[in-house]
Design a protein around this motif. Sequence first.
Motif, PDB file in Angstrom:
ATOM      1  N   HIS A  60       0.811  -1.221   0.000  1.00 63.66           N
ATOM      2  CA  HIS A  60       0.000   0.000   0.000  1.00 63.66           C
ATOM      3  C   HIS A  60       0.848   1.276   0.000  1.00 63.66           C
ATOM      4  O   HIS A  60       0.381   2.334  -0.412  1.00 63.66           O
ATOM      5  CB  HIS A  60      -0.925   0.000   1.222  1.00 63.66           C
ATOM      6  N   TRP A  61       2.091   1.193   0.478  1.00 63.77           N
ATOM      7  CA  TRP A  61       2.934   2.389   0.582  1.00 63.77           C
ATOM      8  C   TRP A  61       3.626   2.732  -0.743  1.00 63.77           C
ATOM      9  O   TRP A  61       4.239   3.792  -0.880  1.00 63.77           O
ATOM     10  CB  TRP A  61       3.984   2.188   1.665  1.00 63.77           C
ATOM     11  N   LEU A  62       3.537   1.843  -1.732  1.00 65.85           N
ATOM     12  CA  LEU A  62       4.172   2.110  -3.024  1.00 65.85           C
ATOM     13  C   LEU A  62       3.325   3.074  -3.847  1.00 65.85           C
ATOM     14  O   LEU A  62       2.099   3.113  -3.713  1.00 65.85           O
ATOM     15  CB  LEU A  62       4.360   0.794  -3.791  1.00 65.85           C
ATOM     16  N   PRO A  63       3.955   3.888  -4.704  1.00 67.22           N
ATOM     17  CA  PRO A  63       3.202   4.860  -5.498  1.00 67.22           C
ATOM     18  C   PRO A  63       2.416   4.183  -6.617  1.00 67.22           C
ATOM     19  O   PRO A  63       2.771   3.102  -7.088  1.00 67.22           O
ATOM     20  CB  PRO A  63       4.287   5.780  -6.064  1.00 67.22           C
ATOM     21  N   ARG A  64       1.370   4.843  -7.036  1.00 66.32           N
ATOM     22  CA  ARG A  64       0.599   4.391  -8.183  1.00 66.32           C
ATOM     23  C   ARG A  64       1.116   5.109  -9.435  1.00 66.32           C
ATOM     24  O   ARG A  64       1.177   6.340  -9.465  1.00 66.32           O
ATOM     25  CB  ARG A  64      -0.889   4.697  -7.989  1.00 66.32           C
ATOM     26  N   VAL A  65       1.526   4.341 -10.413  1.00 70.00           N
ATOM     27  CA  VAL A  65       2.016   4.899 -11.673  1.00 70.00           C
ATOM     28  C   VAL A  65       0.981   4.578 -12.750  1.00 70.00           C
ATOM     29  O   VAL A  65       0.551   3.428 -12.871  1.00 70.00           O
ATOM     30  CB  VAL A  65       3.393   4.314 -12.054  1.00 70.00           C
ATOM     31  N   TYR A  66       0.588   5.587 -13.519  1.00 73.54           N
ATOM     32  CA  TYR A  66      -0.473   5.378 -14.489  1.00 73.54           C
ATOM     33  C   TYR A  66      -0.154   6.099 -15.786  1.00 73.54           C
ATOM     34  O   TYR A  66       0.701   6.998 -15.824  1.00 73.54           O
ATOM     35  CB  TYR A  66      -1.815   5.865 -13.934  1.00 73.54           C
ATOM     36  N   THR A  67      -0.808   5.714 -16.835  1.00 72.30           N
ATOM     37  CA  THR A  67      -0.673   6.375 -18.133  1.00 72.30           C
ATOM     38  C   THR A  67      -2.048   6.448 -18.789  1.00 72.30           C
ATOM     39  O   THR A  67      -2.929   5.627 -18.513  1.00 72.30           O
ATOM     40  CB  THR A  67       0.315   5.629 -19.046  1.00 72.30           C
ATOM     41  N   LEU A 144       1.517  10.596 -18.434  1.00 73.20           N
ATOM     42  CA  LEU A 144       2.242   9.665 -17.571  1.00 73.20           C
ATOM     43  C   LEU A 144       2.327  10.307 -16.204  1.00 73.20           C
ATOM     44  O   LEU A 144       2.857  11.419 -16.059  1.00 73.20           O
ATOM     45  CB  LEU A 144       3.643   9.383 -18.112  1.00 73.20           C
ATOM     46  N   GLY A 145       1.738   9.616 -15.180  1.00 72.21           N
ATOM     47  CA  GLY A 145       1.678  10.229 -13.864  1.00 72.21           C
ATOM     48  C   GLY A 145       2.059   9.285 -12.750  1.00 72.21           C
ATOM     49  O   GLY A 145       2.137   8.070 -12.930  1.00 72.21           O
ATOM     50  N   ILE A 146       2.297   9.871 -11.591  1.00 72.03           N
ATOM     51  CA  ILE A 146       2.625   9.102 -10.395  1.00 72.03           C
ATOM     52  C   ILE A 146       1.873   9.721  -9.225  1.00 72.03           C
ATOM     53  O   ILE A 146       1.793  10.945  -9.100  1.00 72.03           O
ATOM     54  CB  ILE A 146       4.155   9.086 -10.142  1.00 72.03           C
ATOM     55  N   ASP A 147       1.279   8.836  -8.390  1.00 72.09           N
ATOM     56  CA  ASP A 147       0.497   9.283  -7.240  1.00 72.09           C
ATOM     57  C   ASP A 147       1.004   8.530  -6.020  1.00 72.09           C
ATOM     58  O   ASP A 147       0.922   7.303  -5.958  1.00 72.09           O
ATOM     59  CB  ASP A 147      -0.992   9.012  -7.480  1.00 72.09           C
ATOM     60  N   LEU A 148       1.525   9.263  -5.047  1.00 70.50           N
ATOM     61  CA  LEU A 148       2.091   8.641  -3.846  1.00 70.50           C
ATOM     62  C   LEU A 148       1.253   9.036  -2.632  1.00 70.50           C
ATOM     63  O   LEU A 148       1.280  10.200  -2.206  1.00 70.50           O
ATOM     64  CB  LEU A 148       3.544   9.076  -3.646  1.00 70.50           C
ATOM     65  N   PRO A 149       0.474   8.091  -2.076  1.00 67.97           N
ATOM     66  CA  PRO A 149      -0.296   8.414  -0.867  1.00 67.97           C
ATOM     67  C   PRO A 149       0.627   8.504   0.340  1.00 67.97           C
ATOM     68  O   PRO A 149       1.401   7.583   0.628  1.00 67.97           O
ATOM     69  CB  PRO A 149      -1.261   7.236  -0.740  1.00 67.97           C
ATOM     70  N   VAL A 150       0.575   9.617   1.023  1.00 68.25           N
ATOM     71  CA  VAL A 150       1.404   9.826   2.215  1.00 68.25           C
ATOM     72  C   VAL A 150       0.662   9.399   3.472  1.00 68.25           C
ATOM     73  O   VAL A 150       1.223   8.776   4.360  1.00 68.25           O
ATOM     74  CB  VAL A 150       1.833  11.309   2.306  1.00 68.25           C
ATOM     75  N   TYR A 151      -0.622   9.701   3.527  1.00 69.75           N
ATOM     76  CA  TYR A 151      -1.425   9.342   4.701  1.00 69.75           C
ATOM     77  C   TYR A 151      -2.850   9.069   4.241  1.00 69.75           C
ATOM     78  O   TYR A 151      -3.440   9.873   3.513  1.00 69.75           O
ATOM     79  CB  TYR A 151      -1.405  10.480   5.727  1.00 69.75           C
ATOM     80  N   GLU A 152      -3.396   7.920   4.641  1.00 68.85           N
ATOM     81  CA  GLU A 152      -4.749   7.539   4.237  1.00 68.85           C
ATOM     82  C   GLU A 152      -5.627   7.253   5.438  1.00 68.85           C
ATOM     83  O   GLU A 152      -6.554   6.456   5.368  1.00 68.85           O
ATOM     84  CB  GLU A 152      -4.699   6.317   3.326  1.00 68.85           C
ATOM     85  N   GLY A 153      -5.317   7.836   6.560  1.00 70.78           N
ATOM     86  CA  GLY A 153      -6.115   7.610   7.761  1.00 70.78           C
ATOM     87  C   GLY A 153      -5.883   6.248   8.387  1.00 70.78           C
ATOM     88  O   GLY A 153      -6.665   5.804   9.224  1.00 70.78           O
ATOM     89  N   PRO A 319      -8.470  12.618   7.044  1.00 68.32           N
ATOM     90  CA  PRO A 319      -8.018  13.145   5.746  1.00 68.32           C
ATOM     91  C   PRO A 319      -7.076  12.185   5.024  1.00 68.32           C
ATOM     92  O   PRO A 319      -6.430  11.334   5.646  1.00 68.32           O
ATOM     93  CB  PRO A 319      -7.300  14.439   6.123  1.00 68.32           C
ATOM     94  N   ARG A 320      -7.024  12.325   3.701  1.00 66.16           N
ATOM     95  CA  ARG A 320      -6.083  11.610   2.864  1.00 66.16           C
ATOM     96  C   ARG A 320      -5.127  12.636   2.266  1.00 66.16           C
ATOM     97  O   ARG A 320      -5.550  13.637   1.677  1.00 66.16           O
ATOM     98  CB  ARG A 320      -6.794  10.851   1.749  1.00 66.16           C
ATOM     99  N   VAL A 321      -3.835  12.368   2.430  1.00 62.20           N
ATOM    100  CA  VAL A 321      -2.813  13.292   1.952  1.00 62.20           C
ATOM    101  C   VAL A 321      -1.889  12.551   1.008  1.00 62.20           C
ATOM    102  O   VAL A 321      -1.531  11.387   1.257  1.00 62.20           O
ATOM    103  CB  VAL A 321      -2.002  13.888   3.129  1.00 62.20           C
ATOM    104  N   GLY A 322      -1.518  13.195  -0.090  1.00 61.42           N
ATOM    105  CA  GLY A 322      -0.617  12.568  -1.041  1.00 61.42           C
ATOM    106  C   GLY A 322       0.060  13.593  -1.927  1.00 61.42           C
ATOM    107  O   GLY A 322      -0.298  14.781  -1.924  1.00 61.42           O
ATOM    108  N   VAL A 323       1.051  13.160  -2.653  1.00 60.47           N
ATOM    109  CA  VAL A 323       1.738  14.001  -3.635  1.00 60.47           C
ATOM    110  C   VAL A 323       1.622  13.330  -4.993  1.00 60.47           C
ATOM    111  O   VAL A 323       1.475  12.103  -5.079  1.00 60.47           O
ATOM    112  CB  VAL A 323       3.220  14.218  -3.269  1.00 60.47           C
ATOM    113  N   TYR A 324       1.677  14.154  -6.041  1.00 64.82           N
ATOM    114  CA  TYR A 324       1.504  13.601  -7.368  1.00 64.82           C
ATOM    115  C   TYR A 324       2.294  14.421  -8.365  1.00 64.82           C
ATOM    116  O   TYR A 324       2.697  15.561  -8.108  1.00 64.82           O
ATOM    117  CB  TYR A 324       0.032  13.591  -7.764  1.00 64.82           C
TER     118      TYR A 324
END
Length: 472
Positions: A60-67, A144-153, A319-324
Amino acid sequence: MKRALMIVVHSLLMVPGFLFADSLSFEELWQKVESHSLGRQAKQLEYKASEVAKERSDRHWLPRVYTDVRAYNTNDPALNLLGKLGQRSATDADFSTASARVRPGNFLDSNNQPYNTLNSDTANLFAKDTLNNPGSNTYSRGSLGIDLPVYEGGASQTLSKIQEKRSIGIKFEKEALRDREFANLALYYRGLQSIAEYKTRLEQISKTESRFQSGYQLANKSNPVGYSGYLALKSLKNRLDAMSKESSNQLLEFKENLSLLSGMEAEQIQTISADLFPFVDTHFPKLGEKGDSNYTKALSIYTETEGLKSEMEMSKFLPRVGVYSEANAYSGSRSTQTAYNAGFYVQMNLYNPKDMGAVEEAKLQAEAMRKRLEETRNKEEAFVKTLTNQEVALRENYLLIKDSLKNQEEQVVYMQRLFQSGAVNAIQFAEVLNRSIDVAKSMLDIELNYIRVRSELHLIQKGNSNEPASTN
């Protein structure tokens, strides 16, 4: 001659216990059950699936990579404008509107006098404007994107724990199924010998009755005492026939159950004789210590899982916090260009009626599961006490019935002599044979019940099965 030989062979095949195949020891038959058990194979696949789910949740801690790549043709003004801006090729002509063409300045020269001739400002006065009516154009866009969840409650971490416990619970379920198969195998395996011995006793009583009745000459109704003896013997024969058929069906039932467990043909299953107490003590030793059965252990794990679900529900209110970051490429008839955007986000449900009361519901479900676990443990504790008392009583009764069986056989011999001397009549002799049947049936019931009680008692005790835990 050939037909006669075939009839003899067929008759031998129908004789219980007649061996054409090698007899299998209990351990050998258990190995076949181990390799054949469809229920445990299904549970093993379920366990592997839960392990895969656990591994997925651990990431779950790994980033989501999408296209996202798409090509499209559109006459939508907004999409056309964005497509041209994405190509970084927008021009003034792309922003031309009808309102701009009818401005007064378009019709006046530098001296503020009206134009007498057509010019660029007035030539396309009645043409469609290019901003609102851009026509149909083709574009392509790739992202091409990357989404890294930092905190998901804490939701992902809790889900990982739930999957881990579920995997452990399924493993205990599989062991509980294995324990039950082991107990059933012991009952059917040793039960075949008990039923075969019971059938032999019935056959011996039947032979005695047949010899006695063949020499009995008092079947005339004019002699009430003699005729009553004849009726008693006839009823005895009918009872013997009925009980013999019943035991044959029971023998077939036990063999079919062994066939289901082992995957062997019922006709191929031949067992090895073993004394009752040594057999039971070997495969179901008394451990002297009560512990949770594998079924209760699985229920305990699932109870812990229910407790974690309330934490899962609570995370919905956090809250859910992440960087992208996302890189885009735009292509059209004018050019091909790239762009990017990067940042962070904060998401939180301020109000969702579907989530209201979800935490309380999960807590109540967890409490209900804890009560169910407590009830199961109390039942097992009471069951152990009952089984312990039954085991002692059955062991004592077995020894008494075994002695009674020996005495009854001896009494039949003496009753034959007494009848020949005229000291007893046929009714009394038939009564002795009926008691012999009752003792033989009691012996069978006690043996089967004793195996069942010892197997159930051992399943609940700490250590459960006498066999090592399966690894397949």
